[in-house]
Design an enzyme around this catalytic site. Structure first.
Site, short mmCIF file in Angstrom:
data_model
loop_
_atom_site.label_atom_id
_atom_site.label_comp_id
_atom_site.label_asym_id
_atom_site.label_seq_id
_atom_site.Cartn_x
_atom_site.Cartn_y
_atom_site.Cartn_z
N SER A 111 94.98 34.28 37.96
CA SER A 111 95.68 33.29 37.15
C SER A 111 95.72 33.68 35.67
O SER A 111 96.12 34.79 35.36
CB SER A 111 95.01 31.93 37.37
OG SER A 111 95.96 30.93 37.17
N LYS A 132 96.51 37.42 33.99
CA LYS A 132 97.38 37.84 32.87
C LYS A 132 96.55 38.76 31.96
O LYS A 132 97.02 39.82 31.52
CB LYS A 132 97.86 36.63 32.07
CG LYS A 132 98.53 35.50 32.89
CD LYS A 132 99.02 34.36 31.99
CE LYS A 132 99.00 32.96 32.60
NZ LYS A 132 100.02 32.55 33.50
N HIS A 159 96.94 28.27 45.16
CA HIS A 159 96.52 29.03 43.98
C HIS A 159 95.00 29.21 43.98
O HIS A 159 94.25 28.28 43.72
CB HIS A 159 96.96 28.19 42.76
CG HIS A 159 96.77 28.86 41.45
ND1 HIS A 159 97.53 29.93 41.04
CD2 HIS A 159 95.92 28.60 40.42
CE1 HIS A 159 97.17 30.29 39.83
NE2 HIS A 159 96.19 29.50 39.43
C1 GCU Z 1 97.87 26.73 34.20
C2 GCU Z 1 98.82 27.61 33.42
C3 GCU Z 1 99.12 28.89 34.16
C4 GCU Z 1 97.81 29.59 34.51
C5 GCU Z 1 96.94 28.65 35.29
C6 GCU Z 1 95.54 29.15 35.60
O1 GCU Z 1 98.49 26.25 35.35
O2 GCU Z 1 99.97 26.89 33.13
O3 GCU Z 1 99.95 29.73 33.40
O4 GCU Z 1 98.05 30.78 35.22
O5 GCU Z 1 96.74 27.47 34.54
O6 GCU Z 1 94.97 29.92 34.85
O7 GCU Z 1 94.99 28.67 36.61
#
Ligand code: GCU
Length: 422
Positions: free
Chosen positions: A263, A267, A404
């Site tokens: 997540s 990134k 997720h």
């Molecule tokens: C939020 C955010 C995402 C990210 C996620 C996470 O949903 O908007 O961009 O990837 O958190 O880190 O779980």
């Protein structure tokens, strides 16, 4: 242009963009058409046809991501000090050697250390490949072992509704132990001959708007600049500092270090793998918008969401593209291509629509032309695979059935891919 004018222009662009905010789209029929920038296009016309030409162009693409999206990671040379706080020879019921190491930056004595924990399979006869990955909850939260000190850093509070609130007043308590063991199947990873090095991401910068004030970004960079590094840059920097330590530890083979994250930390793992070519392999799990997925594809999360909730993850320049992503000079397939020719793995989850799983796949697919310059095949198909299939050589991909998350299922596929590629 003076700073005031730049700020005013930025505010104006953001206002105008919000006036036409697109709601999150979850309908393939409404994605629309878009043209991706060609990673192989030469600025003066013509196309790159050899790996050598790509290597000459690579720095300029990297600068585009620094200038436009993540900001510049300051390149000031720093001196690190590694303090081994513990070496335990019978961790995880005798399966592991566990080390805890504090990483200090000598130039900034007030900066709190990165508290790294390293698990190495005890049965290993030689230095082993190592996953380098930040965690969301503190090192005490990734294992059922009770003798890891609770992290004392700032953490996001548990929801009020929780009967076992693990974080209260932004501090972890005993309930917090082992809360994310499902994401860190240490025994299974070690069994396969891999080491795991992890640290709490908030050690580098707490994940909130003012977090930077106690992190590395308060010491390095210039917050007034529209291309100053964001929190993702800081977390990626942290992964590289962890690798600096690992290069000194004989238990692991730092030439086989894998940058991995889930997540938002996916990134960061991508950005680390792109900037720091010492990482032999890079894995993004469900990293979504502003990570692996294509920004131009209007599906799931979009830049408005990022701007509204987490703008401090990126540099300010990124938000001048709000509402018109087609004007971005790059898209995320080029970020993925910057990992080439090193192995890259992208994982998605079927119900993680917010992260746009199909967009993550298409991004990986569109990174292929750069891998092909090196004679590397890539995904081996142009068809988005159904859940449960792992595909690809040098570029790997799978779609896990589910939400997720990062689970043993994902780790197993990462290790299969690493076995083949490292
Ligand atoms: C939020 C955010 C995402 C990210 C996620 C996470 O949903 O908007 O961009 O990837 O958190 O880190 O779980």
């Amino acid at each position: 242009m003076n700073k005031l004018l730049v700020t005013l222009l930025l505010l104006l662009t953001v206002r105008l963009a919000y006036a036409q905010k697109i709601v999150n789209n979850y309908d393939e029929a409404n994605v629309g058409t878009f043209a991706l920038p060609d990673p192989l296009a030469l600025p003066g016309g013509g196309r790159i046809t050899t790996a050598k030409q790509w290597e000459m162009q690579r720095a300029s693409w990297l600068r585009t991501f620094q200038e436009t999206m993540y900001g510049y990671t300051p390149d000031k040379k720093l001196t690190l000090r590694f303090q081994v706080v513990e070496t335990k020879h019978d961790a995880l019921n005798g399966q592991a050697i566990r080390k805890r190491i504090n990483i200090y930056v000598t130039e900034y004595p007030t900066l709190l250390p990165i508290e790294l924990v390293l698990y190495v399979p005890k049965a290993a006869k030689k230095p082993v490949p190592v996953f380098v990955s930040l965690n969301f909850v503190g090192n005490h939260g990734i294992t059922a072992e009770k003798d890891i000190p609770l992290s004392e850093r700032w953490m996001r509070n548990s929801p009020d509704t929780m009967s076992t609130p693990a974080v209260v007043k932004n501090k972890a308590n005993e309930w917090a132990r082992g809360v994310q063991t499902r994401r860190w199947p240490l025994e299974a990873i070690l069994e396969r001959g891999y080491a795991v090095a992890t640290a709490y991401y908030g050690d580098i910068e707490p994940d909130h708007r003012d977090g930077w004030k106690i992190g590395i970004r308060s010491m390095l960079g210039d917050t007034a600049k529209a291309n100053n590094w964001g929190a993702i840059g800081a977390w990626a920097w942290g992964l590289s500092r962890m690798l600096d330590y690992l290069e000194t530890d004989k238990l692991v083979d730092a030439k086989k270090a894998i940058s991995l994250g889930h997540s938002r930390l996916g990134k960061a793992a991508l950005w680390a793998g792109v900037q720091d070519t010492r990482f032999a392999m890079t894995i993004s799990n469900d990293s979504g918008e502003g990570g692996a997925t294509l920004t131009r594809r209007n599906f799931g999360e979009n830049v408005f969401d990022i701007h509204k909730n987490n703008s401090f993850w990126y540099c300010k320049n990124y938000f001048t593209y709000l509402g018109h992503p087609n004007d971005l000079p790059m898209d995320q397939h080029i970020l993925l291509a910057l990992v080439a020719p090193r192995p890259l793995y992208i994982a998605s989850a079927s119900q993680d629509l917010f992260a746009d799983p199909k967009g993550e796949f298409l991004s990986a697919l569109n990174a292929e032309p750069v891998y092909k310059l090196y004679g590397k095949a890539g995904l081996g198909t142009t068809v988005w695979p159904r859940p449960g299939m792992a595909i690809g050589n040098t570029i790997g991909y799978h779609l896990r059935d589910g939400i997720h998350d990062i689970l043993l299922y994902d780790w197993e596929r990462f290790m299969n891919f690493a076995d083949k590629n490292l």
